[in-house]
Design a protein around this motif. Structure first.
Motif, PDB file in Angstrom:
ATOM      1  N   LYS A 136       0.836  -1.209   0.000  1.00  0.00           N
ATOM      2  CA  LYS A 136       0.000   0.000   0.000  1.00  0.00           C
ATOM      3  C   LYS A 136       0.867   1.253   0.000  1.00  0.00           C
ATOM      4  N   GLY A 137       1.968   1.170   0.759  1.00  0.00           N
ATOM      5  CA  GLY A 137       2.874   2.324   0.892  1.00  0.00           C
ATOM      6  C   GLY A 137       3.488   2.782  -0.415  1.00  0.00           C
ATOM      7  N   VAL A 138       3.670   1.857  -1.359  1.00  0.00           N
ATOM      8  CA  VAL A 138       4.329   2.260  -2.620  1.00  0.00           C
ATOM      9  C   VAL A 138       3.329   2.550  -3.744  1.00  0.00           C
ATOM     10  N   MET A 139       2.058   2.159  -3.526  1.00  0.00           N
ATOM     11  CA  MET A 139       1.067   2.323  -4.612  1.00  0.00           C
ATOM     12  C   MET A 139       0.450   3.717  -4.608  1.00  0.00           C
ATOM     13  N   ARG A 140      -0.094   4.095  -5.791  1.00  0.00           N
ATOM     14  CA  ARG A 140      -0.814   5.373  -5.834  1.00  0.00           C
ATOM     15  C   ARG A 140      -2.190   5.198  -5.167  1.00  0.00           C
ATOM     16  N   ALA A 141      -2.784   4.016  -5.370  1.00  0.00           N
ATOM     17  CA  ALA A 141      -4.079   3.751  -4.728  1.00  0.00           C
ATOM     18  C   ALA A 141      -4.109   2.275  -4.316  1.00  0.00           C
ATOM     19  N   PRO A 142      -4.678   1.961  -3.150  1.00  0.00           N
ATOM     20  CA  PRO A 142      -4.647   0.576  -2.672  1.00  0.00           C
ATOM     21  C   PRO A 142      -5.750  -0.298  -3.289  1.00  0.00           C
ATOM     22  N   VAL A 143      -5.481  -0.824  -4.473  1.00  0.00           N
ATOM     23  CA  VAL A 143      -6.463  -1.670  -5.161  1.00  0.00           C
ATOM     24  C   VAL A 143      -5.778  -2.998  -5.489  1.00  0.00           C
ATOM     25  N   LEU A 144      -6.364  -4.096  -5.034  1.00  0.00           N
ATOM     26  CA  LEU A 144      -5.781  -5.416  -5.324  1.00  0.00           C
ATOM     27  C   LEU A 144      -6.788  -6.246  -6.115  1.00  0.00           C
ATOM     28  N   VAL A 145      -6.396  -6.627  -7.318  1.00  0.00           N
ATOM     29  CA  VAL A 145      -7.254  -7.482  -8.148  1.00  0.00           C
ATOM     30  C   VAL A 145      -6.610  -8.866  -8.149  1.00  0.00           C
ATOM     31  N   ASP A 146      -7.260  -9.789  -7.475  1.00  0.00           N
ATOM     32  CA  ASP A 146      -6.682 -11.110  -7.227  1.00  0.00           C
ATOM     33  C   ASP A 146      -7.352 -12.111  -8.168  1.00  0.00           C
ATOM     34  N   LEU A 147      -6.755 -12.284  -9.350  1.00  0.00           N
ATOM     35  CA  LEU A 147      -7.399 -13.129 -10.367  1.00  0.00           C
ATOM     36  C   LEU A 147      -7.239 -14.612 -10.074  1.00  0.00           C
ATOM     37  N   ARG A 148      -6.530 -14.976  -9.006  1.00  0.00           N
ATOM     38  CA  ARG A 148      -6.355 -16.395  -8.652  1.00  0.00           C
ATOM     39  C   ARG A 148      -6.974 -16.724  -7.296  1.00  0.00           C
ATOM     40  N   ASN A 149      -7.681 -15.761  -6.707  1.00  0.00           N
ATOM     41  CA  ASN A 149      -8.334 -15.997  -5.410  1.00  0.00           C
ATOM     42  C   ASN A 149      -7.367 -16.544  -4.369  1.00  0.00           C
ATOM     43  N   VAL A 150      -6.146 -15.996  -4.315  1.00  0.00           N
ATOM     44  CA  VAL A 150      -5.189 -16.536  -3.344  1.00  0.00           C
ATOM     45  C   VAL A 150      -5.323 -15.880  -1.976  1.00  0.00           C
ATOM     46  N   TYR A 151      -6.011 -14.743  -1.905  1.00  0.00           N
ATOM     47  CA  TYR A 151      -6.122 -14.045  -0.619  1.00  0.00           C
ATOM     48  C   TYR A 151      -7.475 -14.282   0.036  1.00  0.00           C
ATOM     49  N   ASP A 152      -7.417 -14.293   1.355  1.00  0.00           N
ATOM     50  CA  ASP A 152      -8.628 -14.270   2.152  1.00  0.00           C
ATOM     51  C   ASP A 152      -9.102 -12.808   2.105  1.00  0.00           C
ATOM     52  N   PRO A 153     -10.282 -12.531   1.580  1.00  0.00           N
ATOM     53  CA  PRO A 153     -10.672 -11.135   1.337  1.00  0.00           C
ATOM     54  C   PRO A 153     -10.684 -10.246   2.580  1.00  0.00           C
ATOM     55  N   ASP A 154     -11.179 -10.761   3.700  1.00  0.00           N
ATOM     56  CA  ASP A 154     -11.411  -9.869   4.853  1.00  0.00           C
ATOM     57  C   ASP A 154     -10.140  -9.166   5.347  1.00  0.00           C
ATOM     58  N   PRO A 155      -9.025  -9.888   5.560  1.00  0.00           N
ATOM     59  CA  PRO A 155      -7.813  -9.180   6.006  1.00  0.00           C
ATOM     60  C   PRO A 155      -7.304  -8.164   4.975  1.00  0.00           C
ATOM     61  N   VAL A 156      -7.532  -8.436   3.698  1.00  0.00           N
ATOM     62  CA  VAL A 156      -7.070  -7.494   2.666  1.00  0.00           C
ATOM     63  C   VAL A 156      -7.890  -6.205   2.757  1.00  0.00           C
ATOM     64  N   VAL A 157      -9.182  -6.389   2.942  1.00  0.00           N
ATOM     65  CA  VAL A 157     -10.052  -5.210   3.085  1.00  0.00           C
ATOM     66  C   VAL A 157      -9.708  -4.479   4.383  1.00  0.00           C
ATOM     67  N   ALA A 158      -9.456  -5.258   5.443  1.00  0.00           N
ATOM     68  CA  ALA A 158      -9.101  -4.643   6.730  1.00  0.00           C
ATOM     69  C   ALA A 158      -7.789  -3.857   6.624  1.00  0.00           C
ATOM     70  N   ALA A 159      -6.924  -4.285   5.690  1.00  0.00           N
ATOM     71  CA  ALA A 159      -5.647  -3.572   5.498  1.00  0.00           C
ATOM     72  C   ALA A 159      -5.835  -2.301   4.668  1.00  0.00           C
ATOM     73  N   GLY A 160      -7.071  -2.039   4.280  1.00  0.00           N
ATOM     74  CA  GLY A 160      -7.355  -0.775   3.589  1.00  0.00           C
ATOM     75  C   GLY A 160      -7.395  -0.873   2.076  1.00  0.00           C
ATOM     76  N   PHE A 161      -7.458  -2.095   1.550  1.00  0.00           N
ATOM     77  CA  PHE A 161      -7.482  -2.269   0.091  1.00  0.00           C
ATOM     78  C   PHE A 161      -8.910  -2.390  -0.439  1.00  0.00           C
TER      79      PHE A 161
END
Ligand code: NAD
Length: 437
Positions: free
Chosen positions: A401-426
Motif C-alpha cells: 500500500k505504501g508504494v502504490m498510488r491507490a490501494p487496489v488489489l485485483v486477485d485473479l487467482r483468489n489466493v487471498y482471504d478477502p477480509d484481512p485485505v479489506v481490513a488492510a485498507g485495500f
C-alpha cells in the motif's frame, strides 16, 4: 539399454533426464545447436524445479549426453522417442511437419531393429503415418515398430510427474515393442504405477481426451464463478464442496483467468479438428475454448471496473506472467491477452515474474519488468495477481500500500482471504466470490 530422445524441449529434456536417472543411457538430440551447446556447457535452457540437479548428476555419471547429430543417436540406440513440437496450424489441426521430418531422418539412419515412440502429443493416425513414412524412406528394409507413449507431465512439477506418473500409457501393435517399453519403465513397477497397454489409436486419443477433460473442468468452474458473482454465491466454497465428491475430485476447479500454456489450447483445437475429420461435431470443445477466451476478457473488465471504468492513463502492476507458477513458459499465457488489452486501453503496465522475465520481455514489449512485487507496484493504481507464484501469496500489504498510488488489489487467482485485505485498507476484487466484485 540405450535410448535417444529427439527434441530436447520441456518434454524431451525432462523425460530424457528421468530415464537417465533410472539408469538408462540417454542421448538427447535437438536441431537447435545453441540449445545443445548450452546443455553441454551445463546451462539448462528452461526453468523446471529440480531439473538442473538431475541433469548435472546424470551428465557427470555418463548416462546423459546431448547432440545435434541425429544419425549417431539413431544408430546407437534401440528405442527412439519423438518429443518434438506439434503446434497448431491455422485451421487448428496439429502441425506434424516436425514429426514427419524426424521420421524421415530416422528412416535414413536406421541400422537395425528400432522402436520408435511418440511422446509428442499427436492426433490419432500419426503412428500409422510414421510407419508409412519410415517404410517409404528406408534405403534398405530394416525392421522397426512404432509405439505411442503419450506424456502427461505438468510443467512446474515435471520431474515428480515423470518419476511418479499417475499412469503409463503404451499403445502398440507389436508385443515385442510393448515388452521393450515395459522393460524401460520397469522402475515404476516398484511404485505400482498403473500401466495401460492398448493399441496405438487408443493411446493417441487418451492424451487428447485427458487434456480436453481437464480444460473442460477449468471452463466449467469459471462459468460457475461468473454466475456466483451475479447471484451472490462464493465459487471457492462451491468448488470445495464439489471437489469433496469423489466422482468429481478437487483438482482443476480453481476459478481464474482460464487456461493457457502450450498444451490445452492447442490440444483442444487439434481434437476438434480430429473430430471434424471423422465427420463428428464434438460440441463441448468449442464451448470450452469460447468460455476460456471470454474469461480472459472478463478479467480485463474486472480490472477496468476496479480502476473506475477507464484504464486510460492508469498504471497497473501485474504480478506473475508465466502461464502458471514454477515455469518460465509464456506460451499462450493468459497474462499476454490481459496485458495487451490493458495497454490497448491506454494503461501503463509494470510487471514482475520470478523466472519468466526474459521470455515475457520478448512477447510483451512496452511492459517494464521489475525485480519484485513491491518494485512493480510503485506508483500503481492497482496490483493484479495473474499467476499465483508462492511469493505473491503472502505479500506485506502495508508495504505494498505504501508504494502504490491507490490501494487496489485485483486477485485473479483468489489466493487471498478477502477480509484481512479489506481490513488492510485495500479495495479487493477477485473471481466468483459473490461479496466481492
Ligand atoms: P518444445 O518446443 O519445448 O520442444 C520441442 C523441441 O523439438 C525443440 O527444442 C525443437 O528445437 C526440437 N525439434 C524440432 N524439430 C526437430 C528436429 N527435426 N530434430 C531435432 N529436434 C527438433 O516442446 P514441448 O513443450 O517439449 O512439447 C513437445 C511435445 O510434447 C508436443 O507435442 C507437446 O504437445 C507434448 N507435451 C508437452 C507437454 C508440456 O507440458 N510442455 C506435456 C505433455 C506433452
Amino acid at each position: 539399454m540405450n535410448v535417444s530422445v529427439i527434441g530436447t524441449g520441456y518434454v524431451g529434456l525432462v523425460t530424457g533426464t528421468c530415464f537417465a536417472e533410472f539408469g538408462v543411457n540417454v542421448t538427447c538430440v535437438d536441431r537447435d545447436a545453441a540449445k545443445i551447446e548450452a546443455l553441454k556447457a551445463g546451462n539448462i535452457p528452461i526453468y523446471e524445479p529440480g531439473l538442473e540437479e538431475l541433469v548435472t548428476r546424470n551428465v557427470a555419471e555418463g548416462r546423459l549426453t546431448f547432440t545435434t547429430d541425429l544419425a549417431t543417436a539413431v544408430q546407437g540406440t534401440l528405442v527412439i522417442f519423438l518429443a518434438v513440437g506439434t503446434p497448431p496450424r491455422g485451421d487448428g489441426s496439429a502441425d506434424l511437419s516436425y514429426v514427419d521430418q524426424v521420421a524421415r531422418e530416422i528412416a535414413v539412419h536406421m541400422d537395425g531393429y528400432k522402436v520408435i515412440v511418440t511422446k509428442s502429443t499427436v492426433p490419432v493416425g500419426t503412428g500409422e503415418r510414421i510407419k508409412a513414412i519410415i517404410g517409404e524412406t528406408q534405403r534398405e528394409r530394416v525392421d522397426f515398430d512404432v509405439v505411442s507413449n503419450p506424456e502427461f507431465l505438468r510443467e512446474g512439477a515435471a520431474i515428480e510427474d515423470c518419476m511418479r506418473p499417475n499412469r503409463v500409457v503404451i499403445g502398440a501393435t507389436s508385443p515385442q515393442a510393448a515388452a521393450i517399453l515395459k522393460d524401460l519403465y520397469r522402475p515404476l513397477y516398484l511404485l505400482e504405477t498403473p500401466f495401460v497397454i492398448t493399441d496405438i489409436a487408443t493411446a493417441e486419443l487418451i492424451k487428447y481426451a485427458s487434456n480436453a477433460f481437464l480444460a473442460t473442468k477449468i471452463s466449467f468452474i469459471n462459468e460457475v464463478a461468473n454466475l456466483a458473482e451475479r447471484v451472490g454465491a462464493d465459487v471457492q466454497t462451491v468448488a470445495k464442496a464439489m471437489g469433496l465428491d469423489g466422482r468429481i475430485g478437487a483438482k482443476f476447479l480453481h476459478a481464474g483467468p482460464g487456461f493457457g500454456g502450450s498444451c490445452f489450447p492447442k490440444d483442444l483445437l487439434a481434437l476438434e479438428s480430429l473430430a471434424q475429420g471423422a465427420a463428428y461435431e464434438f460440441k463441448l470443445l468449442g464451448a470450452v475454448l469460447e468460455v476460456n477466451a471470454r474469461q480472459r476478457m472478463f478479467m480485463v473488465d474486472k480490472i477496468r471496473t476496479a480502476l473506475g471504468s477507464d484504464l486510460g492513463g492508469k498504471t497497473v502492476a501485474v504480478l506473475g506472467l508465466s502461464f502458471k507458477p514454477n515455469t518460465d513458459d509464456m506460451r499462450d499465457a493468459p497474462s499476454i491477452t490481459i496485458v495487451q488489452a490493458l495497454q490497448e486501453e491506454g494503461a501503463t503496465v509494470r510487471a514482475c515474474d520470478p523466472v519468466a522475465q526474459r521470455q515475457a520481455a520478448e512477447v510483451l514489449p512496452g511492459v517494464t519488468l521489475h525485480p519484485d512485487a513491491y518494485a512493480a507496484a510503485e506508483g500503481a493504481d492497482a496490483v493484479v495477481i495473474v499467476t499465483e507464484w508462492n511469493r505473491f501469496r503472502n505479500l506485506d500489504l502495508q508495504r505494498l500500500k505504501g508504494v502504490m498510488r491507490a490501494p487496489v488489489l485485483v486477485d485473479l487467482r483468489n489466493v487471498y482471504d478477502p477480509d484481512p485485505v479489506v481490513a488492510a485498507g485495500f479495495a479487493y476484487h477477485c473471481v466468483g466470490r459473490g461479496r466481492y466484485p
